[in-house]
Structure formats: structure tokens, C-alpha cells
Design a protein around this motif. Sequence first.
Motif, PDB file in Angstrom:
ATOM      1  N   PHE A  34       0.961  -6.232 -13.022  1.00  0.00           N
ATOM      2  CA  PHE A  34       0.788  -5.169 -12.037  1.00  0.00           C
ATOM      3  C   PHE A  34      -0.689  -4.805 -11.969  1.00  0.00           C
ATOM      4  CE2 PHE A  34       5.013  -4.996 -13.697  1.00  0.00           C
ATOM      5  CZ  PHE A  34       5.829  -4.604 -12.640  1.00  0.00           C
ATOM      6  N   LYS A  35      -1.285  -4.880 -10.790  1.00  0.00           N
ATOM      7  CA  LYS A  35      -2.686  -4.522 -10.611  1.00  0.00           C
ATOM      8  C   LYS A  35      -2.783  -3.362  -9.639  1.00  0.00           C
ATOM      9  CE  LYS A  35      -7.268  -6.354  -9.472  1.00  0.00           C
ATOM     10  NZ  LYS A  35      -8.057  -7.543  -9.111  1.00  0.00           N
ATOM     11  N   LEU A  36      -3.448  -2.266 -10.068  1.00  0.00           N
ATOM     12  CA  LEU A  36      -3.631  -1.072  -9.257  1.00  0.00           C
ATOM     13  C   LEU A  36      -5.074  -1.000  -8.771  1.00  0.00           C
ATOM     14  CD1 LEU A  36      -1.644   1.453 -11.484  1.00  0.00           C
ATOM     15  CD2 LEU A  36      -0.873   0.382  -9.376  1.00  0.00           C
ATOM     16  N   SER A  37      -5.246  -0.738  -7.478  1.00  0.00           N
ATOM     17  CA  SER A  37      -6.573  -0.842  -6.859  1.00  0.00           C
ATOM     18  C   SER A  37      -7.508   0.318  -7.195  1.00  0.00           C
ATOM     19  CB  SER A  37      -6.419  -0.947  -5.342  1.00  0.00           C
ATOM     20  OG  SER A  37      -5.829   0.236  -4.813  1.00  0.00           O
ATOM     21  N   LYS A  38      -6.983   1.524  -7.366  1.00  0.00           N
ATOM     22  CA  LYS A  38      -7.841   2.714  -7.502  1.00  0.00           C
ATOM     23  C   LYS A  38      -8.776   2.620  -8.706  1.00  0.00           C
ATOM     24  CE  LYS A  38      -7.278   6.329  -5.471  1.00  0.00           C
ATOM     25  NZ  LYS A  38      -7.932   6.956  -4.309  1.00  0.00           N
ATOM     26  N   LYS A  39      -8.239   2.237  -9.841  1.00  0.00           N
ATOM     27  CA  LYS A  39      -9.042   2.133 -11.062  1.00  0.00           C
ATOM     28  C   LYS A  39      -9.164   0.696 -11.550  1.00  0.00           C
ATOM     29  CE  LYS A  39      -8.079   6.786 -12.843  1.00  0.00           C
ATOM     30  NZ  LYS A  39      -7.600   7.565 -14.012  1.00  0.00           N
ATOM     31  N   ASN A  40      -8.696  -0.237 -10.699  1.00  0.00           N
ATOM     32  CA  ASN A  40      -8.732  -1.654 -11.047  1.00  0.00           C
ATOM     33  C   ASN A  40      -8.038  -1.905 -12.396  1.00  0.00           C
ATOM     34  OD1 ASN A  40      -9.384  -4.307 -10.401  1.00  0.00           O
ATOM     35  ND2 ASN A  40     -11.263  -4.274 -11.632  1.00  0.00           N
ATOM     36  N   GLU A  96       4.105   4.926 -13.590  1.00  0.00           N
ATOM     37  CA  GLU A  96       3.592   6.293 -13.731  1.00  0.00           C
ATOM     38  C   GLU A  96       2.082   6.364 -13.520  1.00  0.00           C
ATOM     39  OE1 GLU A  96       4.803   7.742 -17.522  1.00  0.00           O
ATOM     40  OE2 GLU A  96       6.876   8.141 -16.908  1.00  0.00           O
ATOM     41  N   ASN A  97       1.399   5.227 -13.622  1.00  0.00           N
ATOM     42  CA  ASN A  97      -0.055   5.188 -13.437  1.00  0.00           C
ATOM     43  C   ASN A  97      -0.471   5.130 -11.969  1.00  0.00           C
ATOM     44  OD1 ASN A  97      -1.290   4.788 -16.324  1.00  0.00           O
ATOM     45  ND2 ASN A  97       0.485   3.438 -16.241  1.00  0.00           N
ATOM     46  N   ILE A  98       0.486   4.989 -11.064  1.00  0.00           N
ATOM     47  CA  ILE A  98       0.173   4.885  -9.640  1.00  0.00           C
ATOM     48  C   ILE A  98      -0.377   6.207  -9.121  1.00  0.00           C
ATOM     49  CG2 ILE A  98       1.211   4.644  -7.339  1.00  0.00           C
ATOM     50  CD1 ILE A  98       3.124   2.585  -8.562  1.00  0.00           C
ATOM     51  N   LYS A  99      -1.479   6.124  -8.395  1.00  0.00           N
ATOM     52  CA  LYS A  99      -2.117   7.288  -7.778  1.00  0.00           C
ATOM     53  C   LYS A  99      -1.998   7.196  -6.251  1.00  0.00           C
ATOM     54  CE  LYS A  99      -3.765   8.778 -11.765  1.00  0.00           C
ATOM     55  NZ  LYS A  99      -3.197   7.737 -12.650  1.00  0.00           N
ATOM     56  N   TYR A 127      12.968  -4.356 -18.679  1.00  0.00           N
ATOM     57  CA  TYR A 127      13.322  -3.085 -19.312  1.00  0.00           C
ATOM     58  C   TYR A 127      12.854  -1.924 -18.437  1.00  0.00           C
ATOM     59  CZ  TYR A 127      14.442  -5.796 -23.472  1.00  0.00           C
ATOM     60  OH  TYR A 127      15.006  -6.699 -24.333  1.00  0.00           O
ATOM     61  N   GLU A 128      13.767  -1.033 -18.131  1.00  0.00           N
ATOM     62  CA  GLU A 128      13.478   0.096 -17.242  1.00  0.00           C
ATOM     63  C   GLU A 128      12.333   0.951 -17.754  1.00  0.00           C
ATOM     64  OE1 GLU A 128      13.310   4.192 -16.505  1.00  0.00           O
ATOM     65  OE2 GLU A 128      14.447   3.486 -18.256  1.00  0.00           O
ATOM     66  N   LYS A 129      12.328   1.255 -19.037  1.00  0.00           N
ATOM     67  CA  LYS A 129      11.310   2.153 -19.583  1.00  0.00           C
ATOM     68  C   LYS A 129       9.920   1.551 -19.457  1.00  0.00           C
ATOM     69  CE  LYS A 129      10.249   5.024 -23.612  1.00  0.00           C
ATOM     70  NZ  LYS A 129      10.660   5.424 -24.983  1.00  0.00           N
ATOM     71  N   LEU A 130       9.788   0.243 -19.714  1.00  0.00           N
ATOM     72  CA  LEU A 130       8.483  -0.414 -19.603  1.00  0.00           C
ATOM     73  C   LEU A 130       7.987  -0.399 -18.163  1.00  0.00           C
ATOM     74  CD1 LEU A 130       8.934  -3.543 -21.945  1.00  0.00           C
ATOM     75  CD2 LEU A 130       7.818  -1.358 -22.467  1.00  0.00           C
ATOM     76  N   ASP A 144       0.835  -1.202   0.000  1.00  0.00           N
ATOM     77  CA  ASP A 144       0.000   0.000   0.000  1.00  0.00           C
ATOM     78  C   ASP A 144       0.869   1.251   0.000  1.00  0.00           C
ATOM     79  OD1 ASP A 144       1.042  -0.110   2.531  1.00  0.00           O
ATOM     80  OD2 ASP A 144      -0.876  -0.049   3.586  1.00  0.00           O
ATOM     81  N   LYS A 145       2.164   1.048  -0.237  1.00  0.00           N
ATOM     82  CA  LYS A 145       3.117   2.156  -0.330  1.00  0.00           C
ATOM     83  C   LYS A 145       3.680   2.220  -1.748  1.00  0.00           C
ATOM     84  CE  LYS A 145       4.333   1.665   4.544  1.00  0.00           C
ATOM     85  NZ  LYS A 145       3.378   0.538   4.777  1.00  0.00           N
ATOM     86  N   ALA A 146       2.771   2.148  -2.706  1.00  0.00           N
ATOM     87  CA  ALA A 146       3.168   2.096  -4.116  1.00  0.00           C
ATOM     88  C   ALA A 146       3.926   3.347  -4.550  1.00  0.00           C
ATOM     89  CB  ALA A 146       1.940   1.905  -4.999  1.00  0.00           C
ATOM     90  N   LYS A 147       3.632   4.500  -3.928  1.00  0.00           N
ATOM     91  CA  LYS A 147       4.339   5.734  -4.272  1.00  0.00           C
ATOM     92  C   LYS A 147       5.826   5.626  -3.966  1.00  0.00           C
ATOM     93  CE  LYS A 147       1.435   9.069  -5.726  1.00  0.00           C
ATOM     94  NZ  LYS A 147       1.681   9.956  -6.886  1.00  0.00           N
ATOM     95  N   GLU A 148       6.166   4.927  -2.865  1.00  0.00           N
ATOM     96  CA  GLU A 148       7.572   4.710  -2.515  1.00  0.00           C
ATOM     97  C   GLU A 148       8.261   3.847  -3.571  1.00  0.00           C
ATOM     98  OE1 GLU A 148       9.682   5.593  -0.136  1.00  0.00           O
ATOM     99  OE2 GLU A 148       8.437   6.647   1.318  1.00  0.00           O
ATOM    100  N   LEU A 149       7.561   2.828  -4.030  1.00  0.00           N
ATOM    101  CA  LEU A 149       8.094   1.959  -5.080  1.00  0.00           C
ATOM    102  C   LEU A 149       8.333   2.750  -6.358  1.00  0.00           C
ATOM    103  CD1 LEU A 149       8.578  -1.196  -5.559  1.00  0.00           C
ATOM    104  CD2 LEU A 149       6.409  -1.118  -6.775  1.00  0.00           C
ATOM    105  N   LYS A 150       7.367   3.605  -6.696  1.00  0.00           N
ATOM    106  CA  LYS A 150       7.484   4.457  -7.881  1.00  0.00           C
ATOM    107  C   LYS A 150       8.694   5.387  -7.772  1.00  0.00           C
ATOM    108  CE  LYS A 150       4.808   7.979 -10.390  1.00  0.00           C
ATOM    109  NZ  LYS A 150       3.509   8.701 -10.437  1.00  0.00           N
ATOM    110  N   GLN A 151       8.896   5.983  -6.605  1.00  0.00           N
ATOM    111  CA  GLN A 151      10.008   6.898  -6.399  1.00  0.00           C
ATOM    112  C   GLN A 151      11.340   6.172  -6.528  1.00  0.00           C
ATOM    113  OE1 GLN A 151      10.065   8.777  -2.539  1.00  0.00           O
ATOM    114  NE2 GLN A 151      11.716  10.179  -3.081  1.00  0.00           N
TER     115      GLN A 151
END
Length: 286
Positions: free
Chosen positions: A105-111, A82-85, A73-76, A9-16
Motif C-alpha cells: 500500500f502506497k500513500l501519496s501524501k507522505k509517500n 488508518e494512515n489514510i489522510k 487479516y482484518e486487523k492488519l 483517489d477515493k481512499a477515504k471511501e475504501l477506509k470507510q
Amino acid sequence: MMKIKLVTDKAKELKQFFAALSSLVDELQLHFTKSGIYMKMLDPSGIAMIEGNLKRSLFSEWNIKKDQVITIYEKLLNNVLENIKKDDILTITNAESGSQKALKFKLSKKNEEFEIPYFEMNDKQPKHPLHDPKEDFTAKLSVPSQQLKEVVNSTKKINPYLMLLAEKGKLILFSKGDSGKIKKVMPGLKGEIKEQTYAMYNREYINKMLKGADKNNLVEIAFRKDKPLQISYKTDYWDMKYWLAPMEGTEDSAWLKELNETKEGITNAKIAKETKPTKDKMRLKA
């Protein structure tokens, strides 16, 4: 095929964390261990090295039965992240279809769901074949990340290269080119300076290395004349360390002399007989 299931539930940290690697490497070699995810890579040009540790404590669920190394691949990956909210819960699993392996990868906000391919590495391959440059630094300083980013960015229109000078609890950044020259002084810094220390490095790479540092981070800078620059910073859930090869040659002495003769600020005066540093003089050495 190994089985993976990670939930956070700390996806923003992973993104950073992974954003701190963007623009430096094309491929990520991820080492899944009992303590988290580890990586150590050279950039394609061979003048920079990156080491990152993502702690297992970032994840509320960690289902990996054995140590494993995969390449993606880093870019992928960053395109997906980048879709993480805010407040997104991220679930990562893996799947196999024929010879194709993919991370899901499954994101909960928009499923939302995303897939990217990955490649398993041979278990017999050395886990960490890259060796750290010797840490015989003559200057180590802790610098507020936001302040450092602003100072480094202020030199971008002057020259691709930047001189760092550490003395008496301060860090001085200096650059010069056809459009003028700039000198910035950052006083009152904590750290250890054994002697006056100066060296020249690629400014663009320094900017990339600071990309993942939060505005509240302290950045540790360590260097020595004609040796790699080390930049490191961390959060509660991950840490990042970089090495950058120095610009070697005779120009640094001339730059040092001009630095000492220049007042702080920007001088918009054309400099005659300007010779810019070139990348072929840079090598990452132990």
C-alpha cells in the motif's frame, strides 16, 4: 501468482468500507471480480454474517487479469488504512518473496509504504458457499443512521440485549436490566410493516454493524419474530449487508408485555428476578 495494481483517489471511501467490518471478523476473504471486490463471511461466534460489495468504479486504475480469491487479516489491513489522510491517492500492488506473498500500500501524501501478508485461495474452492437467510420479513424500515446509532447507544448500560418492535410506521427499542429500563420510540419511518413485529437481538453486534454507516446514510432494517435481523446501507461506491441471529426463548413475551406498560424514556428502578439472555440461545439459521 496473480498480478494486482489498483489506484484510487477515493481512499477515504475504501477506509470507510473496511472499517465497517472491523471487530466483526478476524480474516477477510476478498473475491476480486470484473465488477469489484466482493466478500461474504460469518463472524467467529457464528451469530452474524456479513456481505460487502466494493465497486470497481472506486478505482481510477484496475489491473487484475482474472477473478481471484485471497485472504488477509482484518486487523492488519485496518491498521494500514488508518494512515489514510484527506486527498490521499492510494496505490495497491502485490509482491512475492519465496513462499511469502504480500499486498503493498502506497500513500501519496507522505509517500508512505506498508506491506501485509495475504494467502491465495484454491480456485476450485466454492466462491460464495454461504447462503442468505430467507427474506420473509414482516417489517422493513428505513431509519436515519445517526438517529439509530444514538438510540442504540443509549441502551448500552442497561442490558446486552435489545428488543425491536415495529408497528404503524414506527420502530420501538426497549431494554431492561438491574439498573433500570429504557424505551425509545422512532416515529414517522418509511417502509413496510405487515404486522406488529418484535424480536430480541444482541445490542453490541448491532452497534458494530452500524459502525460504517455515515451520518447521512439511511439504514434499512428488516426482521421477523425469531428470525435473523438484516441491516444494510450503501454509498455511491460500496454497499454492506449484515444478518444477526435472534435471541430465542420465552423471555421475549415477558419483555413485550413490559415494553407495552413502560412510558418512553428511562426508568431507574431495580427490576426483581431479572434473567438476562445468554449467547448460547442464539444461532444464525436460514
